[in-house]
Design a protein around this motif. Structure first.
Motif, mmCIF file in Angstrom:
data_model
loop_
_atom_site.group_PDB
_atom_site.id
_atom_site.type_symbol
_atom_site.label_atom_id
_atom_site.label_comp_id
_atom_site.label_asym_id
_atom_site.label_seq_id
_atom_site.Cartn_x
_atom_site.Cartn_y
_atom_site.Cartn_z
ATOM 1 N N GLY A 25 0.787 -1.229 0.000
ATOM 2 C CA GLY A 25 0.000 0.000 0.000
ATOM 3 C C GLY A 25 0.810 1.265 0.000
ATOM 4 O O GLY A 25 0.251 2.349 -0.193
ATOM 5 N N THR A 53 -2.380 -4.712 -1.187
ATOM 6 C CA THR A 53 -2.789 -3.412 -1.713
ATOM 7 C C THR A 53 -1.655 -2.874 -2.571
ATOM 8 O O THR A 53 -0.532 -2.666 -2.088
ATOM 9 N N ARG A 55 -0.036 0.012 -4.767
ATOM 10 C CA ARG A 55 -0.043 1.457 -4.969
ATOM 11 C C ARG A 55 0.382 1.761 -6.405
ATOM 12 O O ARG A 55 1.393 1.228 -6.893
ATOM 13 N N ARG A 73 -6.346 -5.118 -4.142
ATOM 14 C CA ARG A 73 -6.777 -3.729 -3.959
ATOM 15 C C ARG A 73 -5.751 -2.794 -4.582
ATOM 16 O O ARG A 73 -4.542 -2.968 -4.387
ATOM 17 N N THR A 75 -4.623 1.350 -5.028
ATOM 18 C CA THR A 75 -4.808 2.646 -4.380
ATOM 19 C C THR A 75 -3.897 3.683 -5.032
ATOM 20 O O THR A 75 -2.877 3.329 -5.645
ATOM 21 N N THR A 76 -4.269 4.953 -4.890
ATOM 22 C CA THR A 76 -3.479 6.050 -5.435
ATOM 23 C C THR A 76 -3.181 7.057 -4.337
ATOM 24 O O THR A 76 -3.830 7.071 -3.292
ATOM 25 N N ALA A 100 -10.661 -0.927 -5.523
ATOM 26 C CA ALA A 100 -9.851 0.262 -5.771
ATOM 27 C C ALA A 100 -10.353 1.391 -4.888
ATOM 28 O O ALA A 100 -11.558 1.631 -4.782
ATOM 29 N N ALA A 101 -9.407 2.087 -4.258
ATOM 30 C CA ALA A 101 -9.730 3.244 -3.436
ATOM 31 C C ALA A 101 -8.797 4.374 -3.830
ATOM 32 O O ALA A 101 -7.572 4.271 -3.667
ATOM 33 N N GLY A 103 -7.041 8.107 -3.841
ATOM 34 C CA GLY A 103 -6.742 9.240 -2.988
ATOM 35 C C GLY A 103 -7.592 10.420 -3.400
ATOM 36 O O GLY A 103 -8.403 10.349 -4.330
#
Length: 464
Positions: A25, A53, A55, A73, A75-76, A100-101, A103
């Protein structure tokens, strides 16, 4: 001699860990993810570990025919400005079961930047699929633009900045099915100052953060504030400053209204361009709630089918056909707690809304009208058919000037037929506004309506 065999041909898959991904992550895994795409090759598979996760700091570019799956997962960072999966020119790609979550989306307005999407399929990306993904944030979750025969199905989409799913120019024969798309809840307003900048007080804790964009709706007295969007500075748990709004010359606030984080502008937006309409999109079985504006919006589109959807508590209209939408079928949907339940409208003279069919819908407890077919200025809405709908207890604002079904806008609202609807608990069941010509109103069932049909039109035919 070494022969390369695509992973899918031997029933295997590639993992980004084989190319250096950490999946914690915080480490940038972009290069490893793209290396996995290259290694898998056309028609290969890439597995993302559900316990990890990844990144990303730039776009991932799958190859033709690839399947990305596994439940991992993505993430940004805050302020990102790229599409996570860029399918440009690649056909038959499947993105399945990922999470996906995003930023915080960067930019100077609430919709900037326009390239911060989870998946974008542009020209040449035909037959791509986004299935069973859980997506939080982003400018929009899924965009089909110039890509034919694409599918977005059974995705969970939470609080994107702009649109949940966007079908754009030349994305013909798209299917948007079974998705659940949710914005954020609204907060009631108790006061707004006529000052520069305006300060808003809410009746309960608003939960906003400095830098958020919010939209204000349905306030009394200070009508200039209606639908205003602004970046805010939080000054307390129930107060914030609207930094973009000088309200010093506005009318005094009297009562009511609500404010909502300007997330999820439209849940599903089918929108071509003037002279280049999207064709034959299917929007069915989706649930859209708490959008800042409309649940489902259709414009510059031919032969769109909007069926079996549930549109709840959206800030604008539940389902909105506008600007050059022709032969739109709105059938078997539920619209509850929106501004208008279902609306066919245009205010642009060159963009006729024609042959909309509004049938078999349940439309209840919306703030304004249940079903609104109307036009502004010299624009034209023509040949709208409103039949077999169940319309009940709308005008929740209790203004007395909203209706179960209304034909409005005057002489350019032509050829409307309103027939076989059940209209209950409305002050006026069906309203034909002044100068609306040659409407046909027939055999509707009125239950507990003060007035069944109110006709101020021209040459209306009332069937018995």
């Amino acid at each position: 001699m070494t022969t390369f065999v695509p992973a899918s041909m031997i029933g295997a898959f590639v993992t980004p860990e084989s190319y250096g991904a950490i999946g914690n992550g915080s480490t940038d895994d972009t290069a490893a993810l793209n290396a996995a795409a290259t290694a898998a090759g056309d028609w290969g598979q890439v597995f993302l570990n559900p316990a990890k996760t990844y990144r990303v700091t730039a776009s991932i570019t799958p190859r033709t025919g690839q399947r990305w799956f596994g439940g991992g997962r993505l993430t940004t960072a805050d302020g990102f400005n790229f599409n996570v999966f860029n399918l440009s020119g690649k056909t038959d790609v499947t993105i399945e079961g990922l999470r996906a979550a995003a930023g915080r989306v960067g930019g100077t307005t609430y919709k900037d930047p326009t390239t911060a999407r989870f998946v974008t399929a542009s020209a040449g990306s035909d037959r791509c699929r986004v299935l069973r993904c859980h997506v939080t944030g982003f400018q929009s979750a899924v965009q089909f633009n110039g890509s034919a025969n694409c599918l977005a199905e059974d995705n969970e989409i939470v609080a994107p900045v702009g649109w949940g799913i966007n079908v754009q120019t030349d994305a013909d024969d798209a299917c948007v099915r079974g998705n659940r798309i949710t914005g954020v809840a609204s907060v009631a307003i108790s006061a707004i100052t006529a000052a520069n900048p305006a300060v808003v007080t809410t009746s309960a804790a608003h939960g906003f953060a400095t830098g958020d964009y919010v939209v204000v709706r349905f306030v009394g007295g200070m009508t200039q504030m209606l639908n205003k969007t602004s970046r805010i500075t939080v000054t307390g748990s129930t107060t914030f400053r609207m930094d973009d709004i000088d309200a010093s010359a506005y009318s005094a606030y009297t009562s009511g209204g609500w404010v909502r984080n300007r997330l999820l502008e439209h849940g599903i937006y089918v929108a071509g361009a003037s002279g280049n309409n999207v064709r034959a999109a299917i929007v069915e079985g989706n649930r859209v709630s708490q959008a800042a504006i409309d649940g489902i919006k259709v414009s510059y589109a031919d032969d769109t089918r909007v069926s079996g959807n549930v549109c709840l508590s959206n800030g604008g209209d539940g389902i909105y056909a506008t600007l050059g939408a022709t032969r739109t079928l709105v059938d078997g949907n539920t619209a509850e707690g929106n501004s208008n339940g279902i609306i066919a409208y245009t205010g642009t003279a060159s963009d006729v809304v024609d042959r909309t069919r509004i049938t078999n819908n349940t439309v209840r407890k919306n703030l304004k009208n249940g079903i609104n077919v109307t036009v502004a200025g010299t624009a034209t809405v023509s040949n709208t058919w409103v039949q077999d709908n169940d319309v009940d207890d709308n005008d929740q604002e209790a203004t007395g000037s909203q209706y179960g079904i209304v034909l409005g806008g005057g002489a350019n609202n032509t050829g409307a037929v309103v027939r076989f609807n059940r209209v209950a608990n409305e002050a006026i069941g069906v309203r034909i506004a002044a100068s609306v010509p040659s409407a046909v109103i027939g055999r509707n069932l009125y239950v507990n309506c003060s007035t069944g049909t109110s006709d101020a039109g021209s040459s209306t035919t009332i069937e018995t």
